[in-house]
Scaffold this active site. Structure first.
Site, PDB file in Angstrom:
ATOM      1  N   LYS A 199       0.873  -1.185   0.000  1.00  0.00           N
ATOM      2  CA  LYS A 199       0.000   0.000   0.000  1.00  0.00           C
ATOM      3  C   LYS A 199       0.903   1.225   0.000  1.00  0.00           C
ATOM      4  CE  LYS A 199      -1.733   2.923   2.284  1.00  0.00           C
ATOM      5  NZ  LYS A 199      -1.572   4.366   1.961  1.00  0.00           N
ATOM      6  N   GLY A 251       7.580   5.133   7.415  1.00  0.00           N
ATOM      7  CA  GLY A 251       6.783   6.356   7.486  1.00  0.00           C
ATOM      8  C   GLY A 251       7.066   7.075   8.789  1.00  0.00           C
ATOM      9  N   SER A 252       6.099   7.837   9.243  1.00  0.00           N
ATOM     10  CA  SER A 252       6.319   8.677  10.424  1.00  0.00           C
ATOM     11  C   SER A 252       6.308   7.850  11.704  1.00  0.00           C
ATOM     12  CB  SER A 252       5.225   9.744  10.489  1.00  0.00           C
ATOM     13  OG  SER A 252       3.972   9.117  10.664  1.00  0.00           O
ATOM     14  N   THR A 253       6.950   8.378  12.715  1.00  0.00           N
ATOM     15  CA  THR A 253       6.979   7.703  14.021  1.00  0.00           C
ATOM     16  C   THR A 253       5.565   7.601  14.592  1.00  0.00           C
ATOM     17  OG1 THR A 253       9.252   8.358  14.439  1.00  0.00           O
ATOM     18  CG2 THR A 253       7.896   7.924  16.379  1.00  0.00           C
ATOM     19  N   GLU A 254       4.749   8.634  14.368  1.00  0.00           N
ATOM     20  CA  GLU A 254       3.393   8.620  14.929  1.00  0.00           C
ATOM     21  C   GLU A 254       2.592   7.449  14.363  1.00  0.00           C
ATOM     22  OE1 GLU A 254       5.153  11.375  14.276  1.00  0.00           O
ATOM     23  OE2 GLU A 254       5.235  11.679  16.439  1.00  0.00           O
ATOM     24  N   VAL A 255       2.591   7.299  13.045  1.00  0.00           N
ATOM     25  CA  VAL A 255       1.835   6.196  12.429  1.00  0.00           C
ATOM     26  C   VAL A 255       2.512   4.855  12.761  1.00  0.00           C
ATOM     27  CG1 VAL A 255       1.082   5.184  10.237  1.00  0.00           C
ATOM     28  CG2 VAL A 255       0.867   7.644  10.611  1.00  0.00           C
ATOM     29  N   GLY A 256       3.825   4.833  12.824  1.00  0.00           N
ATOM     30  CA  GLY A 256       4.546   3.608  13.172  1.00  0.00           C
ATOM     31  C   GLY A 256       4.134   3.077  14.537  1.00  0.00           C
ATOM     32  N   GLU A 273      10.462   1.443   9.990  1.00  0.00           N
ATOM     33  CA  GLU A 273      11.490   2.416   9.588  1.00  0.00           C
ATOM     34  C   GLU A 273      10.845   3.787   9.698  1.00  0.00           C
ATOM     35  OE1 GLU A 273      14.551   1.780   8.940  1.00  0.00           O
ATOM     36  OE2 GLU A 273      14.548  -0.376   8.583  1.00  0.00           O
ATOM     37  N   CYS A 307      14.480  11.025   5.314  1.00  0.00           N
ATOM     38  CA  CYS A 307      14.404  10.673   6.744  1.00  0.00           C
ATOM     39  C   CYS A 307      15.716  10.941   7.457  1.00  0.00           C
ATOM     40  CB  CYS A 307      13.976   9.222   6.903  1.00  0.00           C
ATOM     41  SG  CYS A 307      14.904   8.104   5.853  1.00  0.00           S
ATOM     42  N   GLU A 403      10.316  16.681  13.198  1.00  0.00           N
ATOM     43  CA  GLU A 403      10.664  16.647  11.776  1.00  0.00           C
ATOM     44  C   GLU A 403      10.011  17.806  11.032  1.00  0.00           C
ATOM     45  OE1 GLU A 403      11.427  12.583   9.669  1.00  0.00           O
ATOM     46  OE2 GLU A 403       9.532  12.492  10.677  1.00  0.00           O
TER      47      GLU A 403
HETATM   48  P1  NAD Z   1       3.033   8.699   7.145  1.00  0.00           P
HETATM   49  O1  NAD Z   1       3.398   7.956   8.375  1.00  0.00           O
HETATM   50  O2  NAD Z   1       2.069   9.800   7.246  1.00  0.00           O
HETATM   51  O3  NAD Z   1       2.430   7.695   6.055  1.00  0.00           O
HETATM   52  C1  NAD Z   1       3.153   6.566   5.621  1.00  0.00           C
HETATM   53  C2  NAD Z   1       2.191   5.529   5.085  1.00  0.00           C
HETATM   54  O4  NAD Z   1       1.356   5.049   6.147  1.00  0.00           O
HETATM   55  C3  NAD Z   1       1.246   6.027   4.007  1.00  0.00           C
HETATM   56  O5  NAD Z   1       1.126   5.012   3.030  1.00  0.00           O
HETATM   57  C4  NAD Z   1      -0.076   6.209   4.755  1.00  0.00           C
HETATM   58  O6  NAD Z   1      -1.223   6.097   3.949  1.00  0.00           O
HETATM   59  C5  NAD Z   1      -0.009   5.061   5.737  1.00  0.00           C
HETATM   60  N1  NAD Z   1      -0.832   5.197   6.944  1.00  0.00           N
HETATM   61  C6  NAD Z   1      -1.237   6.335   7.556  1.00  0.00           C
HETATM   62  N2  NAD Z   1      -1.960   6.029   8.668  1.00  0.00           N
HETATM   63  C7  NAD Z   1      -1.995   4.669   8.753  1.00  0.00           C
HETATM   64  C8  NAD Z   1      -2.554   3.753   9.681  1.00  0.00           C
HETATM   65  N3  NAD Z   1      -3.227   4.157  10.765  1.00  0.00           N
HETATM   66  N4  NAD Z   1      -2.387   2.426   9.475  1.00  0.00           N
HETATM   67  C9  NAD Z   1      -1.697   1.982   8.406  1.00  0.00           C
HETATM   68  N5  NAD Z   1      -1.138   2.805   7.487  1.00  0.00           N
HETATM   69  C10 NAD Z   1      -1.272   4.148   7.660  1.00  0.00           C
HETATM   70  O7  NAD Z   1       4.434   9.171   6.511  1.00  0.00           O
HETATM   71  P2  NAD Z   1       4.666  10.062   5.214  1.00  0.00           P
HETATM   72  O8  NAD Z   1       4.254  11.458   5.528  1.00  0.00           O
HETATM   73  O9  NAD Z   1       4.103   9.382   4.021  1.00  0.00           O
HETATM   74  O10 NAD Z   1       6.267   9.983   5.052  1.00  0.00           O
HETATM   75  C11 NAD Z   1       7.153  10.790   5.725  1.00  0.00           C
HETATM   76  C12 NAD Z   1       7.683  10.090   6.964  1.00  0.00           C
HETATM   77  O11 NAD Z   1       8.343   8.879   6.591  1.00  0.00           O
HETATM   78  C13 NAD Z   1       8.716  10.894   7.707  1.00  0.00           C
HETATM   79  O12 NAD Z   1       8.461  10.800   9.083  1.00  0.00           O
HETATM   80  C14 NAD Z   1      10.034  10.206   7.359  1.00  0.00           C
HETATM   81  O13 NAD Z   1      11.058  10.413   8.289  1.00  0.00           O
HETATM   82  C15 NAD Z   1       9.601   8.789   7.261  1.00  0.00           C
HETATM   83  N6  NAD Z   1      10.554   7.978   6.474  1.00  0.00           N
HETATM   84  C16 NAD Z   1      11.369   7.097   7.117  1.00  0.00           C
HETATM   85  C17 NAD Z   1      12.302   6.346   6.394  1.00  0.00           C
HETATM   86  C18 NAD Z   1      13.205   5.351   7.081  1.00  0.00           C
HETATM   87  O14 NAD Z   1      13.801   4.529   6.384  1.00  0.00           O
HETATM   88  N7  NAD Z   1      13.334   5.368   8.390  1.00  0.00           N
HETATM   89  C19 NAD Z   1      12.382   6.499   5.010  1.00  0.00           C
HETATM   90  C20 NAD Z   1      11.524   7.405   4.384  1.00  0.00           C
HETATM   91  C21 NAD Z   1      10.604   8.140   5.128  1.00  0.00           C
END
Ligand code: NAD
Length: 500
Positions: A199, A251-256, A273, A307, A403
């Site tokens: 996704k 993705g973001s720490t919050e969603v992670g 990640e 990131c 961030e």
């Molecule tokens: P995000 O966390 O907002 O979204 C990432 C993904 O998660 C999207 O596909 C989104 O649709 C999905 N998502 C959102 N809520 C969800 C939920 N409740 N359950 C399941 N999936 C959900 O992040 P973003 O804004 O797309 O990307 C930027 C972030 O990604 C930054 O924080 C960046 O540091 C991080 N990032 C980390 C790395 C790494 O390797 N550590 C690499 C690239 C980006």
């Protein structure tokens, strides 16, 4: 169309791109699927125009994708020898290159980034990543063990481990490196023998959808690679699906945190990640000629939407004035504009929402007492943010702790090594960091003290497929790349055999 010359502007949008944008489709069980629910718009950050309408996966679509992946695991894919998986992956890498210019243009159109980065990172390095991971498919192996069990008397034992694919992988990716992140997840999962439901981020689903078509063309059996589109709700439905065996998220720490919590309800293995707020530490003895790459690659690569972006710059007092003047001059010289022109090094940020976030963080930095050092104009139309450097930022303010994920960095002076390390470690994140010095003894002494998954020395923001990548602290759990990358997608089974 083969990938173009990296620093050459496209002569126009490729007809393949125009055709693809008319009706991008999801891939579920080898079929192109339009989705039943209303779709959503994907925008071009360079001018805010709508590029394409993309399907929103319904819960039924999520279900079908997961069931298709399960069926693939139970069918031909589950029994396929590693060497055949390697051949399919190499074919897919070739197809990515053969369609490289189309993929690169799609990426620049949906994400805003420079066409040069799209060609070199999203396309060329993704193809190489697939080839690297394809090699591991034939190198999966367990171990044998001597055991000391002595019951019943006279019985002997031998033990060994088998590595088995974990099963169906739910992969969720962010928007900053869309095709690259897709491949970082899908390639090791395929090498391990898993089936995947991916996704991608709602801002940038297009290259992942095209990747799915190429996977089908490469000959992967139906259901092995599925790509569904939608926002966080679709991601959440995928994470919760009982048919998923493993979750991998970038993705973001919050969603992670939300995903990790959900995963634990059914004790699913999860790789996270997450975000970063990387420090770059410039010591008095550094080679000041490196401030060019430190700025272009370390701080503002992908317009700071990385990131590992060097977002907190710490400069030792002896070179502070000179370094700040140089960083200001270099940053002011970076051309701002549309990513389709490879001369532009600062491109629009990904979306209107993210534009508001970055501008909001700049305003908050000023309100919290930081001093903006630059006054650069950005184009008015599209989601352009002019780069900004801040002095006098307090360490407990948002601009130092959260961030921004845009072309913004803080610069802070320090005197001693101890002070520098304490400042560098002073966030909840721990993804990347860099030390800039000519003193190898200092490097060897300080590297163990830096709390980060990757420490670069005299460079920054350089990942490699052979080098483990991931975060300390709230930057994540697990590592991608390298020899250990497949372990994210393999279970270990111990087998203990009794004989007399
Ligand atoms: P995000 O966390 O907002 O979204 C990432 C993904 O998660 C999207 O596909 C989104 O649709 C999905 N998502 C959102 N809520 C969800 C939920 N409740 N359950 C399941 N999936 C959900 O992040 P973003 O804004 O797309 O990307 C930027 C972030 O990604 C930054 O924080 C960046 O540091 C991080 N990032 C980390 C790395 C790494 O390797 N550590 C690499 C690239 C980006």
């Amino acid at each position: 169309m083969r990938i173009g010359i990296p620093d050459q502007a496209p002569s126009g949008i490729s007809p393949d791109v125009t055709a693809f944008l008319k009706a991008p489709k999801m891939l579920i069980n080898g079929q192109s699927v339009g989705g039943e629910a209303p779709g959503f718009d994907v925008f071009n950050p360079a001018d805010g125009s709508v590029l394409a309408q993309v399907p929103t996966a319904s819960e039924a679509d999520v279900d079908r994708a997961v069931l298709a992946a399960r069926a693939a695991m139970a069918g031909a894919w589950g029994g396929m020898p590693g060497a055949e998986r390697t051949r399919l992956m190499l074919r897919l890498a070739d197809l990515i290159e053969e369609n490289g210019e189309e993929l690169a243009q799609l990426e620049t159109l949906e994400n805003g980034k420079s066409i040069m980065l799209s060609r070199l990172v999203e396309v060329a390095s993704s193809a190489e990543y697939l080839r690297y991971m394809a090699g591991w498919a034939t190198k999966i192996r367990g171990e044998t063990f001597d055991v000391s069990i002595a019951v019943p008397p006279g019985t002997r034992y031998t033990a060994y481990t088998r590595k088995e694919p974990v099963g169906v992988v739910a992969a969720i990716t962010p928007w900053n490196f869309p095709l690259n992140m897709c491949v970082w997840k899908v390639a090791p999962a395929l090498a391990a023998g898993c089936a995947v439901v991916l996704k991608p981020a709602e801002e940038t689903p297009l290259t992942s959808l095209r990747f799915a078509e190429l996977a089908r063309e490469a000959g992967f059996p139906d259901g092995v690679v599925n790509v569904i589109t939608g926002d966080g709700a679709t991601g959440a439905a995928l994470v919760q699906h009982p048919g998923v065996d493993k979750i991998t998220f970038t993705g973001s720490t919050e969603v992670g945190k939300k995903i990790g919590t959900k995963a634990m309800e059914t004790v699913k293995p999860v790789t996270l990640e997450l975000g970063g707020k990387a420090p770059m530490v410039f010591f008095d003895d550094m080679d000041l000629n490196l401030l060019g790459p430190a700025t272009g690659i370390g701080m503002f690569f992908n317009s700071g939407q990385t990131c590992c972006a060097g977002a907190r710059i710490y400069v030792q007092k002896g070179i502070y004035e000179e370094a700040v003047a140089t960083l200001k001059a270099i940053t002011s010289s970076l051309p701002i504009g549309d990513g389709m022109n490879p001369a532009n090094q600062i491109n629009p940020v990904v979306s209107a929402k993210h534009f508001d976030h970055v501008k909001g963080m700049i305003a908050r930095g000023i309100a919290d007492g930081a001093t903006p050092l630059l006054d650069i104009a950005a184009p008015g139309q599209g989601y352009y943010v002019a780069p900004q450097l801040f002095a006098d930022a307090r360490s407990d303010t948002a601009i130092m702790q959260d961030e921004v994920f845009g072309p913004v960095a803080t610069i802070t002076p320090f005197e001693t090594e101890e002070e520098a390390i304490a400042m560098a470690n002073d966030t909840r994140y721990g993804l990347g960091a860099s030390l800039w010095t000519r003193d190898i003894n200092r490097v060897m002494k300080l590297v163990p003290q830096v709390q980060a998954g990757t420490v670069w020395v005299n460079s920054h923001n350089i990942p490699d497929q052979n080098m483990p990548f991931g975060g300390f602290k709230q930057s994540g759990i697990g590592r991608e790349h390298g020899t250990g990358a497949l372990d994210n997608y393999l279970e270990t089974k111990s087998v203990c055999v009794a004989y007399s």
